[in-house]
Design a protein around this motif. Sequence first.
Motif, short mmCIF file in Angstrom:
data_model
loop_
_atom_site.label_atom_id
_atom_site.label_comp_id
_atom_site.label_asym_id
_atom_site.label_seq_id
_atom_site.Cartn_x
_atom_site.Cartn_y
_atom_site.Cartn_z
N GLY A 1 14.66 -1.89 -4.70
CA GLY A 1 15.24 -2.90 -3.81
C GLY A 1 14.59 -2.89 -2.44
N GLU A 2 14.27 -1.69 -1.92
CA GLU A 2 13.62 -1.60 -0.60
C GLU A 2 12.21 -2.16 -0.65
OE1 GLU A 2 15.74 2.33 1.39
OE2 GLU A 2 14.23 2.61 -0.18
N LYS A 3 11.48 -1.88 -1.73
CA LYS A 3 10.13 -2.45 -1.87
C LYS A 3 10.18 -3.97 -1.95
CE LYS A 3 7.82 1.48 -4.08
NZ LYS A 3 7.23 2.01 -5.34
N ALA A 4 11.18 -4.48 -2.65
CA ALA A 4 11.33 -5.93 -2.76
C ALA A 4 11.58 -6.54 -1.38
CB ALA A 4 12.48 -6.28 -3.70
N ARG A 5 12.44 -5.92 -0.58
CA ARG A 5 12.73 -6.44 0.76
C ARG A 5 11.50 -6.34 1.66
NH1 ARG A 5 16.25 -3.18 3.03
NH2 ARG A 5 17.08 -1.99 1.26
N LEU A 6 10.73 -5.26 1.52
CA LEU A 6 9.51 -5.12 2.33
C LEU A 6 8.48 -6.18 1.96
CD1 LEU A 6 7.90 -3.57 4.44
CD2 LEU A 6 7.19 -1.97 2.64
N ALA A 7 8.32 -6.43 0.66
CA ALA A 7 7.38 -7.47 0.21
C ALA A 7 7.79 -8.84 0.72
CB ALA A 7 7.29 -7.46 -1.31
N LEU A 8 9.10 -9.10 0.73
CA LEU A 8 9.59 -10.38 1.25
C LEU A 8 9.38 -10.48 2.77
CD1 LEU A 8 12.90 -10.69 -0.80
CD2 LEU A 8 10.90 -12.15 -1.02
N ALA A 9 9.56 -9.35 3.47
CA ALA A 9 9.32 -9.33 4.92
C ALA A 9 7.85 -9.66 5.20
CB ALA A 9 9.69 -7.97 5.49
N LYS A 10 6.97 -9.05 4.43
CA LYS A 10 5.53 -9.29 4.60
C LYS A 10 5.19 -10.76 4.34
CE LYS A 10 1.19 -6.98 3.39
NZ LYS A 10 0.58 -5.91 2.57
N LEU A 11 5.81 -11.32 3.29
CA LEU A 11 5.57 -12.72 2.95
C LEU A 11 6.08 -13.66 4.04
CD1 LEU A 11 4.57 -14.70 0.73
CD2 LEU A 11 6.88 -14.63 -0.23
N SER A 12 7.23 -13.31 4.64
CA SER A 12 7.84 -14.19 5.65
C SER A 12 6.97 -14.31 6.90
CB SER A 12 9.23 -13.69 6.02
OG SER A 12 9.16 -12.53 6.83
N MET A 13 6.14 -13.29 7.17
CA MET A 13 5.31 -13.30 8.37
C MET A 13 4.08 -14.19 8.24
SD MET A 13 5.48 -9.44 9.93
CE MET A 13 4.74 -10.00 11.46
N ASN B 1 0.84 -1.20 0.00
CA ASN B 1 0.00 0.00 0.00
C ASN B 1 0.88 1.24 0.00
OD1 ASN B 1 -1.75 2.16 0.67
ND2 ASN B 1 -3.16 0.74 1.68
N SER B 2 0.82 2.03 -1.06
CA SER B 2 1.69 3.20 -1.21
C SER B 2 1.44 4.27 -0.16
CB SER B 2 1.51 3.82 -2.61
OG SER B 2 1.86 2.90 -3.60
N ASN B 3 0.25 4.26 0.44
CA ASN B 3 -0.10 5.31 1.40
C ASN B 3 0.39 5.01 2.82
OD1 ASN B 3 -1.52 6.80 -0.59
ND2 ASN B 3 -3.29 5.44 -0.33
N LYS B 4 0.92 3.83 3.04
CA LYS B 4 1.35 3.43 4.37
C LYS B 4 2.85 3.65 4.56
CE LYS B 4 -2.23 -0.03 5.23
NZ LYS B 4 -2.50 -1.44 5.62
N THR B 5 3.27 3.60 5.83
CA THR B 5 4.70 3.58 6.13
C THR B 5 5.18 2.13 6.14
OG1 THR B 5 4.37 3.38 8.52
CG2 THR B 5 4.46 5.62 7.59
N VAL B 6 6.48 1.97 6.17
CA VAL B 6 7.06 0.62 6.21
C VAL B 6 6.54 -0.13 7.44
CG1 VAL B 6 9.22 -0.65 6.54
CG2 VAL B 6 9.14 1.25 4.92
N LEU B 7 6.54 0.53 8.59
CA LEU B 7 6.09 -0.11 9.83
C LEU B 7 4.62 -0.50 9.76
CD1 LEU B 7 6.69 -0.93 12.77
CD2 LEU B 7 6.09 1.40 13.46
N SER B 8 3.76 0.44 9.33
CA SER B 8 2.32 0.14 9.29
C SER B 8 1.97 -0.91 8.25
CB SER B 8 1.52 1.42 9.05
OG SER B 8 1.86 2.00 7.79
N GLU B 9 2.78 -1.02 7.18
CA GLU B 9 2.51 -2.03 6.15
C GLU B 9 2.52 -3.43 6.75
OE1 GLU B 9 1.52 -3.70 2.66
OE2 GLU B 9 1.74 -1.53 2.89
#
Length: 652
Positions: free
Chosen positions: A451-463, A406-414
């Motif tokens: 690269g940061e978006k890719a890492r965030l998407a992977l973090a979300k997937l890992s959870m 979600n583009s409107n969120k922060t990394v933490l809230s995502e």
Amino acid sequence: MILLQVQHVARYFGADVLFENIYLEIQENARVALVGRNGAGKSTLLKMIAEIEQPDAGRIVKSKNITIGYLAQNTGLQSEKTIWDEMLVVFEPVIQIEKNMRAIEVQLGDPGLLADKEAYQKTLERYDQLQHDFRAANGFGYEAEIRSVLHGFRFYEEDYQKKIHQLSGGQKTRLALAKLLLEKRDLLILDEPTNHLDIETLDWLENYLQMYRGALLIVSHDRYFLDKVVNEVYEISRQKITHYKGNYSKYLDLKAAQLEREWKEFEKQQTEIAKLEDFVNRNLVRASTTKRAQSRRKQLEKMERIDRPQGDEKSAHFRFQSGKESGNMVLTLADGAIGYERQILSAPIDLEVRKYDSIALVGPNGIGKSTLLKSLIGQLPLIQGSEQLGVNVDLGYYDQEQANLNSNKTVLSELWDSHPTTPEKDIRSILGSFLFTGEDVEKAVTSLSGGEKARLALAKLSMHRDNFLILDEPTNHLDIDSKEVLENALIDFDGTLLFVSHDRYFINRLATSVVELSAEGSTLYLGDYDYYLEKKAQQEELRQLAEAEELEQKGIPSKPTNSTGKNKREIDKDAQKLVRQLKRRVDTLETDMSAIEQNIETFELQLTEPEVFGDHVKVQEINQELTALHSQLDGILAEWEEKSIELEELSD
């Protein structure tokens, strides 16, 4: 001859230093890679060399009349022309020479000019010079050259009259690179040239660049590509640059050896310092040894201290774990067809994904690999075919476009909004393992780099703790270090994988089997990427042999193939060798199956024993062993069936 030197160049952002005191040299015909983490400044340095940006300090010295071609990341060719007309722009000087030649040919037939011998002779001399220039500029072969390069980038005769502005972004990027190659600059600066290229095109580009007459300066995260193309590596790390001779694999070896030497020198000096300090502390107050102690202290003061070796920069560290175990059969697709609006891209597609499989899906761009993944997860409908998900399967999907962010969120809230019951400190800890620390977690998703978006998407997937991961180009936008971390995490994953990737190194490390997608459907190869390439080469040789035999039967002499350079006898030998290899493999698999079946029988007998079936813990342990053995047996049986069919076909 030196084409270019970067001398003590720096880039500052206020008080922050991106890099400084950068020195880089490019010789004629050099093959140079520029490597480093995302954000180290690689693209910035390339822009400075290409004179798109100016350095804050230092200078860039170039040889006289050097021509430089630059391809930025994800840069597409912008034009209102057709593909063919745009490529012809490169050869406008040659085309003009040809026009001048045709005009002079008309003049030479003029009776008035024929009557003036002196004017006729001068016109003839000018025509001879134009002919010489035309030949030197490849005037008779430039159209063939255009066709060859366009074909390498998968543009064919039927595409030539298409308008460039109507093409996709990936096609425009490939055309920009094609035009740049045709221009034959003295120095080509390529920033991630392998983006949007499928594996077949990558192979072609590697071979083309190996023969390129100019120098190359390349930023790429494709390790196979760098190993095949470059012979020098400059690494930007911690604001500094270091030069290594050799390809990418050699650079890794040299870097490791250098770090080992630095540690030895550091530890040796630390031992010496400890001895000197101990001597000073023990002897400075004693009158008889004061002078010697003072001498040692002066020696310590004058010593040039070696900094503690820093080694590699901080890396991400993460894991993928499943929350529960799936059944043995994870997913099946029978007689599938994929496409859009009843236009079939590929059919028939048959897939059997079993527990613990790691299947790579490969094929040319546009054949529908991403479409198939989206069909399997229900985002797009299958045109035909029946799909079935196995028992206890939790499916997780990684989208190469990161559309689930979600583009409107922060990394933490995502992350936190998806897992509101997880404590904030745990969310921050997980983000930290994906290199989001401190104020990084307050960044807006829309401001993140690829690269940061890719890492965030992977973090979300890992959870999510899914046991079946479907991944669409998970290495896109990741630097080499992050790719290696992802590879290791997926290798250790206790679930099942189905993924699309153009990164051949990534495929080779992860894949237990490869499924090739084509217009004719799917083909299964039970092995890693190297095995897939070997099988494809063997199939091509056998196909050429069959064609040659068919021509001979018709009385038509067959032409020798340049691609393999093997004659019929050599191909026959290879076929015989393959038969022997397959027979040995089939025998080995049959032996393995027999041993596993005996073990299964032994465990099943144990379950009938009174002291065992009364012990529920023991029963559970044996059932787990039996499950693992049955899964192993299924895998071996599948390979045995495939190898047996191959052996039967070759034996015929």
